[in-house]
Each structure stands twice: as structure tokens, then as C-alpha cells.
Scaffold this active site. Structure first.
Site, PDB file in Angstrom:
ATOM      1  N   ASP A  72      -8.221  -7.090   3.072  1.00 49.35           N
ATOM      2  CA  ASP A  72      -8.436  -6.460   4.376  1.00 49.35           C
ATOM      3  C   ASP A  72      -9.777  -6.851   4.990  1.00 49.35           C
ATOM      4  O   ASP A  72     -10.624  -7.453   4.338  1.00 49.35           O
ATOM      5  CB  ASP A  72      -8.304  -4.931   4.281  1.00 49.35           C
ATOM      6  N   ASP A 141      -7.364   9.018  -0.691  1.00 49.83           N
ATOM      7  CA  ASP A 141      -6.061   9.556  -0.289  1.00 49.83           C
ATOM      8  C   ASP A 141      -4.902   8.713  -0.833  1.00 49.83           C
ATOM      9  O   ASP A 141      -3.766   8.852  -0.406  1.00 49.83           O
ATOM     10  CB  ASP A 141      -5.970   9.647   1.238  1.00 49.83           C
ATOM     11  N   HIS A 143      -4.617   5.377  -0.669  1.00 44.75           N
ATOM     12  CA  HIS A 143      -4.253   4.145   0.054  1.00 44.75           C
ATOM     13  C   HIS A 143      -4.602   2.898  -0.749  1.00 44.75           C
ATOM     14  O   HIS A 143      -5.606   2.854  -1.438  1.00 44.75           O
ATOM     15  CB  HIS A 143      -4.838   4.093   1.471  1.00 44.75           C
ATOM     16  N   GLU A 148      -2.970   3.253   4.948  1.00 47.98           N
ATOM     17  CA  GLU A 148      -3.235   4.686   4.993  1.00 47.98           C
ATOM     18  C   GLU A 148      -1.942   5.464   4.755  1.00 47.98           C
ATOM     19  O   GLU A 148      -0.848   4.898   4.862  1.00 47.98           O
ATOM     20  CB  GLU A 148      -3.813   5.035   6.374  1.00 47.98           C
TER      21      GLU A 148
HETATM   22  C1  GLP Z   1     -11.527   0.903   1.506  1.00 45.86           C
HETATM   23  C2  GLP Z   1     -10.851  -0.432   1.252  1.00 45.86           C
HETATM   24  C3  GLP Z   1      -9.956  -0.378   0.042  1.00 45.86           C
HETATM   25  C4  GLP Z   1     -10.702   0.226  -1.126  1.00 45.86           C
HETATM   26  C5  GLP Z   1     -11.134   1.626  -0.785  1.00 45.86           C
HETATM   27  C6  GLP Z   1     -11.897   2.311  -1.902  1.00 45.86           C
HETATM   28  O1  GLP Z   1     -10.759   1.772   2.244  1.00 45.86           O
HETATM   29  N1  GLP Z   1     -10.070  -0.888   2.347  1.00 45.86           N
HETATM   30  O2  GLP Z   1      -9.490  -1.674  -0.251  1.00 45.86           O
HETATM   31  O3  GLP Z   1      -9.895   0.210  -2.266  1.00 45.86           O
HETATM   32  O4  GLP Z   1     -11.978   1.570   0.350  1.00 45.86           O
HETATM   33  O5  GLP Z   1     -13.264   2.037  -1.811  1.00 45.86           O
HETATM   34  P1  GLP Z   1     -14.285   2.285  -2.976  1.00 45.86           P
HETATM   35  O6  GLP Z   1     -13.992   1.248  -3.995  1.00 45.86           O
HETATM   36  O7  GLP Z   1     -15.641   2.075  -2.361  1.00 45.86           O
HETATM   37  O8  GLP Z   1     -14.060   3.647  -3.470  1.00 45.86           O
END
Ligand code: GLP
Length: 259
Positions: A72, A141, A143, A148
Site C-alpha cells: 500500500d 481493527d 485490516h 478496512e
Molecule cells: C497500516 C498499514 C498496514 C499495517 C498496519 C499496522 O494501516 N497500511 O499495512 O499492517 O498499519 O501498523 P503497525 O505495524 O504500525 O501496527
């Protein structure tokens, strides 16, 4: 689905990095074709990337024949912005390994035609032969990538509007101000991730415990897009102890015993 549980995040990260290296080396031993990997950002994979770099520097793996696609990128954030996923990936991984620049693919959130950019990304993944392995994280959540809650489980790469919750959580990288977090992102779809031969998802910390419970013990539902992993023939979630803190005792014991 398999759940690998390690006491701490660093131990779980080492497990994940070594698993990826084994897979890269196993393919290289029998084929000239590149190893195609999906990569994620966020705080979660940082230690895994650090271990991949250590293994590369120790001569245990080469990324010369690895092709990557990131999952992403924010829309409208300049590539050179420190919080762009372009910057993140170069800082935490690509600048330290021998993966050729032409083998690195990251969605362009500044493309003039975002829909065309997403369609071209799907085509490029297909042209590369599809993913051997997709490495993902998970949002609080549930995702996966930026899919989402209520994203179609059949979704492919597309423009996504971020939830208020995600913008608030990610505001820690944007001076604590959710308004500074881009409102939209480009993201591979749930079906894009699930099309990989193997999916490895990292989840660390008690903040992820609800998502892991929903994904592992809940129904397959667009409410928790990671739950689609239940239908995948080779899905692995790699956790530290706090991330499995909400699993039922029996589930926890099952995964510990069957590893
Ligand atoms: C974002 C990214 C995801 C990631 C998530 C969790 O929303 N788009 O790909 O897995 O955050 O982030 P973190 O690893 O900082 O908890």
C-alpha cells in the site's frame, strides 16, 4: 492456518525473517525464476527487516533475484515525505540489501490516474508470476494492507478511503494530528494478498489481540479482513505472547502443541 507464538517480538521477528530466507533459498536452488514477495510497512515488520539485513550481510541470502511489490501507499503524500511508504521501505530495507532497483514495486499515490495505476499494478504482479509469499501486518481493527472493515474479501488493488480510527492510530507518525494523515490510500485487495502461495502475517503487542482473536476464532467476515486467511491453504500468523492474549486457552494450547 498456523499460529506461531514466540515470547517476544524480537524472537517472533527472527522466526519470520529466517522463514522468508529459507523460502528464497529453496526457490533459488531449483529455479532461475525470481522469488516474488509482497511486503508491508508499519512498526510491526521493522525487526523482521533488520534480521533480513543481518542475514544478507552474513551471506545467508541474496535479494538479487527477488522481486517485491509493496502492499500500500498513501494518496497525495510526496514520495520523499519521511512517512511515505517509499521512504519507509528504502530506509528500513532496500538501502541495505542487494535487491536491484528495477525489482522494487511500490504503488504511486501521486499517479495522475489512480485507477489506472491500480490496474497496472495487478497486471505487473500477474506478469511477475504471482506472489510466492506475502508478508503482511494487521491493523487494530483486523485490516490487512489498507483493507478496512467491510472491504470485499474479493477486492483487488484500488483506492481506499481510510477510517477515522486508522487515521487516528497512524497520526502517531504525523505529529499526532489525524488531519495530517492522508484520507486515502492505494492498497492491494484482500484477494490480491490471498492469491499468494503463502501468506505470513506479523502481529505484535496487546493492541493486536482483538484483531487476532477475530481473525483466528471469529467467522470469515469483511468485518475483519484478515479473517479471509482462514480460507488460505498456507496462512501463518506470527505473534508475540501479548498478541495472542485474547485467544481461548484451548486455541492457544492447540497452536503451541502443533507447531
Ligand atoms: C497500516 C498499514 C498496514 C499495517 C498496519 C499496522 O494501516 N497500511 O499495512 O499492517 O498499519 O501498523 P503497525 O505495524 O504500525 O501496527
Amino acid at each position: 492456518m498456523q499460529v506461531i507464538i514466540r515470547d517476544t517480538m524480537p524472537q517472533a521477528s527472527v522466526w519470520a525473517a529466517r522463514y522468508i530466507v529459507e523460502k528464497i533459498n529453496a526457490k533459488a536452488a531449483v529455479s532461475d525464476k525470481p522469488f516474488v514477495i509482497g511486503l508491508c510497512t508499519g512498526s510491526t515488520p521493522i525487526e523482521t527487516y533488520a534480521e533480513l539485513i543481518r542475514l544478507y550481510k552474513a551471506g545467508k541470502v541474496s535479494f538479487k533475484n527477488v522481486v517485491s511489490f509493496n502492499m500500500d501507499e498513501y494518496v497525495g503524500l510526496p514520495v520523499e515525505h519521511p512517512e511515505s511508504y517509499h521512504s519507509f521501505m528504502h530506509h528500513y530495507l532496500f538501502d541495505h540489501i542487494d535487491q536491484p532497483a528495477e525489482n522494487i514495486h511500490i504503488l504511486d499515490g501521486n499517479a495522475p490516474d489512480l485507477d489506472a495505476e491500480c490496474a497496472a499494478y495487478e497486471k505487473a504482479i500477474e506478469a511477475a508470476g504471482g506472489f510466492d509469499l506475502f508478508l503482511g501486518g494487521v491493523g487494530e481493527d483486523g485490516h490487512i494492507a489498507f483493507n478496512e472493515p467491510f472491504s470485499s474479501l474479493q477486492s483487488r488493488t484500488r483506492v481506499i478511503t481510510l477510517t477515522r480510527e486508522t487515521r487516528e492510530i497512524n497520526s502517531r507518525f504525523f505529529d499526532g494530528d489525524p488531519e495530517k494523515v492522508p484520507a486515502q490510500a492505494l492498497s492491494v485487495g484482500v484477494a490480491t494478498v490471498m492469491g499468494a502461495k503463502e501468506v505470513v502475517v506479523l502481529a505484535f503487542g496487546s493492541k493486536k489481540a482483538r484483531a487476532i482473536k477475530d481473525a483466528v476464532e471469529g467467522p470469515i467476515s469483511h468485518y475483519c479482513t484478515l479473517s479471509a486467511l482462514q480460507n488460505h491453504p498456507a496462512g501463518i500468523i506470527v505473534c508475540d505472547e501479548p498478541a495472542v492474549g485474547e485467544l481461548k486457552v484451548n486455541s492457544y494450547r492447540y497452536f503451541k502443541a502443533t507447531e
